[in-house]
Scaffold this motif. Sequence first.
Motif, PDB file in Angstrom:
ATOM      1  N   UNK A 199      17.156  54.856   7.646  1.00 53.93           N
ATOM      2  CA  UNK A 199      17.255  56.312   7.692  1.00 53.93           C
ATOM      3  C   UNK A 199      18.707  56.759   7.795  1.00 53.93           C
ATOM      4  N   UNK A 200      18.892  58.056   7.786  1.00 52.01           N
ATOM      5  CA  UNK A 200      20.236  58.621   7.777  1.00 52.01           C
ATOM      6  C   UNK A 200      21.056  58.205   8.992  1.00 52.01           C
ATOM      7  N   UNK A 201      20.426  58.128  10.163  1.00 45.79           N
ATOM      8  CA  UNK A 201      21.166  57.868  11.400  1.00 45.79           C
ATOM      9  C   UNK A 201      20.771  56.576  12.097  1.00 45.79           C
ATOM     10  N   UNK A 202      19.858  55.812  11.517  1.00 47.29           N
ATOM     11  CA  UNK A 202      19.435  54.573  12.180  1.00 47.29           C
ATOM     12  C   UNK A 202      18.783  53.614  11.196  1.00 47.29           C
ATOM     13  N   UNK A 203      18.730  52.353  11.609  1.00 42.80           N
ATOM     14  CA  UNK A 203      18.012  51.316  10.870  1.00 42.80           C
ATOM     15  C   UNK A 203      17.143  50.562  11.871  1.00 42.80           C
ATOM     16  N   UNK A 204      15.912  50.260  11.480  1.00 42.06           N
ATOM     17  CA  UNK A 204      15.050  49.452  12.329  1.00 42.06           C
ATOM     18  C   UNK A 204      14.521  48.277  11.513  1.00 42.06           C
ATOM     19  N   UNK A 205      14.784  47.068  11.995  1.00 42.91           N
ATOM     20  CA  UNK A 205      14.344  45.844  11.341  1.00 42.91           C
ATOM     21  C   UNK A 205      13.197  45.252  12.154  1.00 42.91           C
ATOM     22  N   UNK A 206      12.131  44.843  11.478  1.00 43.86           N
ATOM     23  CA  UNK A 206      10.985  44.283  12.185  1.00 43.86           C
ATOM     24  C   UNK A 206      10.335  43.211  11.315  1.00 43.86           C
ATOM     25  N   UNK A 207       9.935  42.112  11.924  1.00 46.25           N
ATOM     26  CA  UNK A 207       9.256  41.036  11.211  1.00 46.25           C
ATOM     27  C   UNK A 207       7.822  40.929  11.700  1.00 46.25           C
ATOM     28  N   UNK A 208       6.906  40.936  10.750  1.00 44.18           N
ATOM     29  CA  UNK A 208       5.476  40.813  11.037  1.00 44.18           C
ATOM     30  C   UNK A 208       4.980  39.435  10.612  1.00 44.18           C
TER      31      UNK A 208
ATOM     32  N   UNK B 114       0.983  41.443  12.951  1.00 39.40           N
ATOM     33  CA  UNK B 114       1.563  41.457  14.294  1.00 39.40           C
ATOM     34  C   UNK B 114       3.085  41.500  14.228  1.00 39.40           C
ATOM     35  N   UNK B 115       3.725  42.525  14.793  1.00 38.48           N
ATOM     36  CA  UNK B 115       5.198  42.573  14.831  1.00 38.48           C
ATOM     37  C   UNK B 115       5.715  41.636  15.919  1.00 38.48           C
ATOM     38  N   UNK B 116       6.463  40.611  15.524  1.00 35.62           N
ATOM     39  CA  UNK B 116       6.871  39.595  16.497  1.00 35.62           C
ATOM     40  C   UNK B 116       8.308  39.756  16.973  1.00 35.62           C
ATOM     41  N   UNK B 117       9.137  40.462  16.202  1.00 34.08           N
ATOM     42  CA  UNK B 117      10.514  40.693  16.635  1.00 34.08           C
ATOM     43  C   UNK B 117      11.022  41.959  15.964  1.00 34.08           C
ATOM     44  N   UNK B 118      11.859  42.710  16.687  1.00 40.14           N
ATOM     45  CA  UNK B 118      12.364  43.973  16.175  1.00 40.14           C
ATOM     46  C   UNK B 118      13.807  44.169  16.613  1.00 40.14           C
ATOM     47  N   UNK B 119      14.620  44.768  15.719  1.00 40.76           N
ATOM     48  CA  UNK B 119      16.018  45.073  16.041  1.00 40.76           C
ATOM     49  C   UNK B 119      16.355  46.464  15.523  1.00 40.76           C
TER      50      UNK B 119
ATOM     51  N   UNK C   5      20.447  39.350   7.736  1.00 40.10           N
ATOM     52  CA  UNK C   5      20.618  37.895   7.659  1.00 40.10           C
ATOM     53  C   UNK C   5      20.518  37.251   9.040  1.00 40.10           C
ATOM     54  N   UNK C   6      21.104  37.897  10.056  1.00 41.18           N
ATOM     55  CA  UNK C   6      21.040  37.364  11.418  1.00 41.18           C
ATOM     56  C   UNK C   6      19.604  37.312  11.922  1.00 41.18           C
ATOM     57  N   UNK C   7      18.833  38.371  11.650  1.00 42.72           N
ATOM     58  CA  UNK C   7      17.461  38.391  12.137  1.00 42.72           C
ATOM     59  C   UNK C   7      16.603  37.366  11.398  1.00 42.72           C
TER      60      UNK C   7
END
Length: 328
Positions: free
Chosen positions: A193-202, A206-211, A255-257
């Motif tokens: 989005x314009x002011x943020x990014x949310x990374x999540x792996x399912x 089931x979402x197991x990790x989020x940044x 890449x880090x996530x």
Amino acid sequence: MAFSLFSSKNRIINLVLNDHSIRFVELKQANPPTAQKWGERFLPPGIICDGKIADMDSLANILDECIDEWKIQRRQIRFVVPDQLFIIRKVSVPSEIQEDEMKGYLYLELGSSIHLPFEEPIFDYYLLSQNDKTIDLLLFAAPEQYVMEYADLLSSLKLTPVAADISPLALYRLYHHLGFGNKNENLFTIQFDLTSVNLCIFEGAVPVVMRPFTLPFNLEHWEIQCDMQRPIDFKYTGEADRLVIQFEDILNEISKLIDFYRYTLNKEKNGITKFLFIGDHPMLGAVIDEMKERFETPVERLMLDSKTKGSVPSNLLLSLGLALKEVN
């Protein structure tokens, strides 16, 4: 799985607030997902910062105007807890803890054996697996103070908060509802989005990790066009190099996530099977193109058929996913 604070009912307004906008959708039907009505309002910087309400009076005045403009007075409300406020954490508890004792056990252990970066959390959990010794859970938690500030604000405006949710679940709900979900896939979602990014792996559903992380935003470098009949239009007018650096930072975080998931959480068993993008950033297409160049993994953007009557603009898809909560 839900991040529930209240009991839910039908005919609910689905509200998403972030650092730069207020958006809502009222669902007309679920198959295909069709909106009865929707709307959005740009929020100037400084009213919500990193997901926390910074200027309560201004936000209350703007929301009051939106309620009148959108004609949603005295309605029931679902809302998304801002990404920056909550965390997802895997925890293990003794196997002898019974289901009806789990909430109480977790409440007692928070702050002692289970450490969170904030006090007095509101939380929910999801059962992952169980053996003779331990039960593995996913814990979803957020500071109760900041979540309840949103709920109390809505109540003060004569709206009725009935449920809270988190954006990765709202996004995946829409993805699954459209028939794309696969229990065997490892899906990497990117909300840009314009002011943020949310990374999540399912893993499956089931979402197991989020940044989540916040993007620098200077209003002087943007041209914002607001029209009640069309989505908000964001046009960048600053130096192109600033965005290039920003994009490179995002790609590095991705890449880090991926590495963290592959080598720490997944023990190199399985890799990411798909990247899924959603968001309102005007340069989203450029980032998707760059992802396709850098990764062999399929990269897709979640979209609806714009020709379908009642189809909401792409920047309101998160609100639509929230509207599908508890729809069979």
